[in-house]
Write a protein that holds these residues in place. Structure first.
Motif, PDB file in Angstrom:
ATOM      1  N   HIS A  14       0.814  -1.215   0.000  1.00 19.91           N
ATOM      2  CA  HIS A  14       0.000   0.000   0.000  1.00 19.91           C
ATOM      3  C   HIS A  14       0.850   1.268   0.000  1.00 19.91           C
ATOM      4  O   HIS A  14       0.484   2.290   0.603  1.00 19.91           O
ATOM      5  CB  HIS A  14      -0.973   0.011   1.183  1.00 19.91           C
ATOM      6  CG  HIS A  14      -1.822  -1.226   1.265  1.00 19.91           C
ATOM      7  ND1 HIS A  14      -2.837  -1.489   0.363  1.00 19.91           N
ATOM      8  CD2 HIS A  14      -1.781  -2.282   2.118  1.00 19.91           C
ATOM      9  CE1 HIS A  14      -3.400  -2.649   0.671  1.00 19.91           C
ATOM     10  NE2 HIS A  14      -2.778  -3.151   1.720  1.00 19.91           N
ATOM     11  N   THR A  15       1.988   1.209  -0.689  1.00 18.15           N
ATOM     12  CA  THR A  15       2.854   2.372  -0.829  1.00 18.15           C
ATOM     13  C   THR A  15       3.152   2.592  -2.312  1.00 18.15           C
ATOM     14  O   THR A  15       2.682   1.841  -3.164  1.00 18.15           O
ATOM     15  CB  THR A  15       4.161   2.171  -0.047  1.00 18.15           C
ATOM     16  OG1 THR A  15       4.797   0.963  -0.490  1.00 18.15           O
ATOM     17  CG2 THR A  15       3.901   2.092   1.462  1.00 18.15           C
ATOM     18  N   ALA A  16       3.953   3.623  -2.624  1.00 19.37           N
ATOM     19  CA  ALA A  16       4.156   4.013  -4.019  1.00 19.37           C
ATOM     20  C   ALA A  16       5.634   4.030  -4.389  1.00 19.37           C
ATOM     21  O   ALA A  16       6.088   4.904  -5.128  1.00 19.37           O
ATOM     22  CB  ALA A  16       3.523   5.377  -4.273  1.00 19.37           C
TER      23      ALA A  16
ATOM     24  N   ALA B  14       9.419   0.127 -12.031  1.00 19.05           N
ATOM     25  CA  ALA B  14       8.654   1.043 -11.180  1.00 19.05           C
ATOM     26  C   ALA B  14       7.794   1.986 -12.020  1.00 19.05           C
ATOM     27  O   ALA B  14       6.631   2.256 -11.678  1.00 19.05           O
ATOM     28  CB  ALA B  14       9.604   1.830 -10.285  1.00 19.05           C
ATOM     29  N   ARG B  15       8.355   2.484 -13.094  1.00 17.55           N
ATOM     30  CA  ARG B  15       7.560   3.368 -13.977  1.00 17.55           C
ATOM     31  C   ARG B  15       6.364   2.615 -14.557  1.00 17.55           C
ATOM     32  O   ARG B  15       5.252   3.158 -14.629  1.00 17.55           O
ATOM     33  CB  ARG B  15       8.439   3.909 -15.104  1.00 17.55           C
ATOM     34  CG  ARG B  15       9.495   4.916 -14.667  1.00 17.55           C
ATOM     35  CD  ARG B  15      10.150   5.550 -15.887  1.00 17.55           C
ATOM     36  NE  ARG B  15      11.302   6.357 -15.558  1.00 17.55           N
ATOM     37  CZ  ARG B  15      11.255   7.618 -15.112  1.00 17.55           C
ATOM     38  NH1 ARG B  15      10.076   8.197 -14.926  1.00 17.55           N
ATOM     39  NH2 ARG B  15      12.366   8.285 -14.847  1.00 17.55           N
ATOM     40  N   ASP B  16       6.587   1.375 -14.969  1.00 21.71           N
ATOM     41  CA  ASP B  16       5.490   0.583 -15.531  1.00 21.71           C
ATOM     42  C   ASP B  16       4.352   0.415 -14.527  1.00 21.71           C
ATOM     43  O   ASP B  16       3.180   0.315 -14.910  1.00 21.71           O
ATOM     44  CB  ASP B  16       6.004  -0.799 -15.964  1.00 21.71           C
ATOM     45  CG  ASP B  16       6.861  -0.752 -17.215  1.00 21.71           C
ATOM     46  OD1 ASP B  16       6.831   0.285 -17.912  1.00 21.71           O
ATOM     47  OD2 ASP B  16       7.571  -1.739 -17.480  1.00 21.71           O
TER      48      ASP B  16
ATOM     49  N   VAL C 219       6.182   6.299  -7.805  1.00 22.31           N
ATOM     50  CA  VAL C 219       6.782   7.637  -7.830  1.00 22.31           C
ATOM     51  C   VAL C 219       8.222   7.641  -7.350  1.00 22.31           C
ATOM     52  O   VAL C 219       8.892   8.675  -7.433  1.00 22.31           O
ATOM     53  CB  VAL C 219       5.961   8.636  -6.992  1.00 22.31           C
ATOM     54  CG1 VAL C 219       4.548   8.764  -7.527  1.00 22.31           C
ATOM     55  CG2 VAL C 219       5.943   8.258  -5.503  1.00 22.31           C
ATOM     56  N   GLN C 220       8.733   6.501  -6.870  1.00 19.61           N
ATOM     57  CA  GLN C 220      10.050   6.537  -6.223  1.00 19.61           C
ATOM     58  C   GLN C 220      10.698   5.157  -6.253  1.00 19.61           C
ATOM     59  O   GLN C 220      10.025   4.139  -6.163  1.00 19.61           O
ATOM     60  CB  GLN C 220       9.870   6.977  -4.763  1.00 19.61           C
ATOM     61  CG  GLN C 220      11.139   7.101  -3.940  1.00 19.61           C
ATOM     62  CD  GLN C 220      10.821   7.067  -2.454  1.00 19.61           C
ATOM     63  OE1 GLN C 220      10.529   6.003  -1.908  1.00 19.61           O
ATOM     64  NE2 GLN C 220      10.835   8.225  -1.807  1.00 19.61           N
ATOM     65  N   VAL C 221      12.035   5.167  -6.378  1.00 20.44           N
ATOM     66  CA  VAL C 221      12.846   3.970  -6.181  1.00 20.44           C
ATOM     67  C   VAL C 221      13.923   4.304  -5.157  1.00 20.44           C
ATOM     68  O   VAL C 221      14.565   5.364  -5.242  1.00 20.44           O
ATOM     69  CB  VAL C 221      13.505   3.480  -7.485  1.00 20.44           C
ATOM     70  CG1 VAL C 221      14.382   2.254  -7.224  1.00 20.44           C
ATOM     71  CG2 VAL C 221      12.451   3.158  -8.540  1.00 20.44           C
ATOM     72  N   LYS C 222      14.111   3.411  -4.181  1.00 23.20           N
ATOM     73  CA  LYS C 222      15.189   3.561  -3.211  1.00 23.20           C
ATOM     74  C   LYS C 222      16.198   2.440  -3.404  1.00 23.20           C
ATOM     75  O   LYS C 222      15.889   1.398  -4.007  1.00 23.20           O
ATOM     76  CB  LYS C 222      14.636   3.523  -1.779  1.00 23.20           C
ATOM     77  CG  LYS C 222      13.825   4.755  -1.397  1.00 23.20           C
ATOM     78  CD  LYS C 222      13.188   4.577  -0.043  1.00 23.20           C
ATOM     79  CE  LYS C 222      12.396   5.819   0.335  1.00 23.20           C
ATOM     80  NZ  LYS C 222      11.499   5.557   1.483  1.00 23.20           N
ATOM     81  N   TRP C 223      17.380   2.645  -2.865  1.00 20.60           N
ATOM     82  CA  TRP C 223      18.452   1.667  -3.025  1.00 20.60           C
ATOM     83  C   TRP C 223      19.207   1.610  -1.703  1.00 20.60           C
ATOM     84  O   TRP C 223      19.783   2.613  -1.276  1.00 20.60           O
ATOM     85  CB  TRP C 223      19.363   2.102  -4.163  1.00 20.60           C
ATOM     86  CG  TRP C 223      20.386   1.107  -4.631  1.00 20.60           C
ATOM     87  CD1 TRP C 223      20.640  -0.139  -4.125  1.00 20.60           C
ATOM     88  CD2 TRP C 223      21.298   1.290  -5.716  1.00 20.60           C
ATOM     89  NE1 TRP C 223      21.649  -0.753  -4.824  1.00 20.60           N
ATOM     90  CE2 TRP C 223      22.063   0.099  -5.806  1.00 20.60           C
ATOM     91  CE3 TRP C 223      21.542   2.328  -6.612  1.00 20.60           C
ATOM     92  CZ2 TRP C 223      23.067  -0.062  -6.760  1.00 20.60           C
ATOM     93  CZ3 TRP C 223      22.536   2.174  -7.556  1.00 20.60           C
ATOM     94  CH2 TRP C 223      23.284   0.987  -7.649  1.00 20.60           C
TER      95      TRP C 223
ATOM     96  N   TRP D 160      13.561   9.963  -7.305  1.00 17.08           N
ATOM     97  CA  TRP D 160      12.150  10.284  -7.529  1.00 17.08           C
ATOM     98  C   TRP D 160      11.842  10.176  -9.017  1.00 17.08           C
ATOM     99  O   TRP D 160      12.636  10.617  -9.861  1.00 17.08           O
ATOM    100  CB  TRP D 160      11.840  11.688  -7.025  1.00 17.08           C
ATOM    101  CG  TRP D 160      11.866  11.796  -5.525  1.00 17.08           C
ATOM    102  CD1 TRP D 160      12.901  12.224  -4.751  1.00 17.08           C
ATOM    103  CD2 TRP D 160      10.810  11.435  -4.632  1.00 17.08           C
ATOM    104  NE1 TRP D 160      12.556  12.148  -3.426  1.00 17.08           N
ATOM    105  CE2 TRP D 160      11.290  11.672  -3.316  1.00 17.08           C
ATOM    106  CE3 TRP D 160       9.518  10.935  -4.814  1.00 17.08           C
ATOM    107  CZ2 TRP D 160      10.501  11.431  -2.188  1.00 17.08           C
ATOM    108  CZ3 TRP D 160       8.746  10.689  -3.687  1.00 17.08           C
ATOM    109  CH2 TRP D 160       9.227  10.941  -2.397  1.00 17.08           C
ATOM    110  N   LEU D 161      10.704   9.594  -9.331  1.00 19.58           N
ATOM    111  CA  LEU D 161      10.256   9.467 -10.719  1.00 19.58           C
ATOM    112  C   LEU D 161       9.247  10.551 -11.063  1.00 19.58           C
ATOM    113  O   LEU D 161       8.530  10.456 -12.051  1.00 19.58           O
ATOM    114  CB  LEU D 161       9.652   8.073 -10.940  1.00 19.58           C
ATOM    115  CG  LEU D 161      10.554   6.907 -10.513  1.00 19.58           C
ATOM    116  CD1 LEU D 161       9.884   5.580 -10.822  1.00 19.58           C
ATOM    117  CD2 LEU D 161      11.922   6.997 -11.171  1.00 19.58           C
ATOM    118  N   CYS D 162       9.200  11.572 -10.220  1.00 18.68           N
ATOM    119  CA  CYS D 162       8.360  12.755 -10.410  1.00 18.68           C
ATOM    120  C   CYS D 162       9.065  13.876  -9.668  1.00 18.68           C
ATOM    121  O   CYS D 162      10.156  13.680  -9.121  1.00 18.68           O
ATOM    122  CB  CYS D 162       6.959  12.525  -9.825  1.00 18.68           C
ATOM    123  SG  CYS D 162       6.988  12.170  -8.045  1.00 18.68           S
ATOM    124  N   ASP D 163       8.486  15.062  -9.658  1.00 15.29           N
ATOM    125  CA  ASP D 163       9.057  16.123  -8.840  1.00 15.29           C
ATOM    126  C   ASP D 163       8.988  15.713  -7.375  1.00 15.29           C
ATOM    127  O   ASP D 163       7.934  15.289  -6.877  1.00 15.29           O
ATOM    128  CB  ASP D 163       8.286  17.436  -9.045  1.00 15.29           C
ATOM    129  CG  ASP D 163       8.518  18.027 -10.426  1.00 15.29           C
ATOM    130  OD1 ASP D 163       9.569  17.714 -11.025  1.00 15.29           O
ATOM    131  OD2 ASP D 163       7.660  18.791 -10.895  1.00 15.29           O
TER     132      ASP D 163
END
Length: 366
Positions: free
Chosen positions: A68-70, A92-94, A98-102, A140-143
């Motif tokens: 339940h997160t993004a 993640a984009r598919d 909105v975000q990828v962490k590593w 971030w995959l957005c602002d």
């Protein structure tokens, strides 16, 4: 090899099964930590990049995320690391995330930067051995949501409310970063607690006492005592008395208690005014057990509110990297912040501190 002209690497996505035979990773060596904790609650899966000759993957990443997160989190990438990370970002984009962490177990700052990630500020509270990496990165995959607050993990099972308030005040510039420590955590908890948890009105009153210049509003759409359902009637009685005392103190100190239902739109509006919202949620959705818990809402991105969660479930491979700058879709946050059988919502909104006038005889900064 990364795909030419910046095109996403082709990948295969399969569930991660530690004892799978034959392994979908072929001859790639994977770190032992992939198998040392049970990550099943966070949908572990492998994003693998197949080789051009069809002999097996040349790169792979172990990916997890709280339900339940993004976002998605890369635990590790092996083989052709840039290709693996590129494939996770495309994955993640598919999914419309909105975000990828590593996690920084093996990721170097140089490799992270080359993949478009920026370092997360290290936690202010110590990370126990094996409970998480010392470093982490985010893309971030957005602002993004703006200024990054500090991350501080609660040091007890019951001080989440105090920690969220302290982090809000550091992020808002009211409290210096170096003042956020265990002494501050336990001091504020002691003033706010309903034994052992912090209920909304008591927390709001404690924030007002600690920082008189900070505007505080409590949002609580029930007039009955809250967070007491699991106690016996005898144990409920004296805690309910303390909650009534907190309401009396709120009236005396000028802390408004708004009985209306706080909407997600109102939370977004408050954040847009540079306020901080301490929000009471259930951990059932993100962690699998229905326990009331305080989180800090401090930023917004398209479709999600960005929170700080002062608690991470190390036994499930959940670390501070998950809990920090955590984007939660609006519908998910709306659902997890309606608590108990009578479906109440509790929150404490902290506005920007008012600047106190300084007399000509008073040294500035005192």
């Amino acid at each position: 090899m990364p795909s030419p002209q910046g095109a996403p690497a082709k990948s295969a996505v399969v569930p991660f099964e530690p004892d799978a035979s034959p392994s979908p990773l072929g001859s790639l060596d994977i770190p032992e930590r992939w198998r040392t904790v049970d990550r099943s609650a966070h949908a572990p899966h492998i994003v693998a990049v197949p080789g051009e000759d069809g002999t097996g993957p040349v790169a792979a990443a172990l990916v997890t995320a709280r339900p339940h997160t993004a976002y998605l989190k890369i635990v590790d990438a092996v083989g052709d690391v840039p290709a693996a990370v590129e494939a996770v970002v495309a994955h993640a984009r598919d999914r419309g995330l909105v975000q990828v962490k590593w996690e920084g177990w093996t990721a170097s700052p140089e490799a992270a930067a080359a993949a478009g990630f920026v370092p997360l500020r290290p936690p202010l509270s110590p990370v126990e051995d094996g409970a998480g990496p010392d470093t982490g990165y985010v893309r971030w995959l957005c602002d993004g949501p703006g200024d990054e607050p500090p991350y501080y993990g609660q040091t007890t099972h019951f001080s989440c409310g105090a920690v969220t308030a302290l982090v809000a005040q550091v992020h808002g510039g009211t409290l210096p970063r170096e003042a956020l420590d265990r002494e501050a955590e336990l001091t504020l908890w002691r003033d706010a607690t309903n034994f052992p948890a912090c209920e909304p009105v008591g927390l709001g009153v404690a924030v007002r006492r600690a920082w008189p210049s900070s505007p505080v509003t409590v949002h609580l759409d029930t007039d009955r005592p809250v967070m007491l359902d699991h106690y016996t009637e005898k144990e409920q009685e004296w805690r309910a008395l303390l909650q009534r005392t907190s309401r009396t103190e709120a009236g005396r100190t000028g802390v408004p208690v708004d009985p209306g239902h706080l909407s997600l739109a109102a939370i977004r509006s408050a954040i847009g005014r540079r306020e901080h919202v301490l929000l009471l949620v259930s951990l059932a959705g993100m962690q699998g057990f229905d326990v009331p818990h305080w989180v800090l809402c401090h930023g917004t991105v398209p479709g999600a509110v960005v929170i700080e969660d002062p608690w991470a479930q190390a036994a499930a491979g959940d670390t501070w990297v998950d809990a920090h700058l955590l984007p939660v879709p609006d519908p998910s946050l709306d659902a997890m912040s309606v608590l108990s059988a009578d479906r109440f919502r509790g929150a404490v909104a902290i506005g920007r501190a008012r600047q106190r006038e300084v007399s000509v005889d008073e040294p500035a900064g005192e």
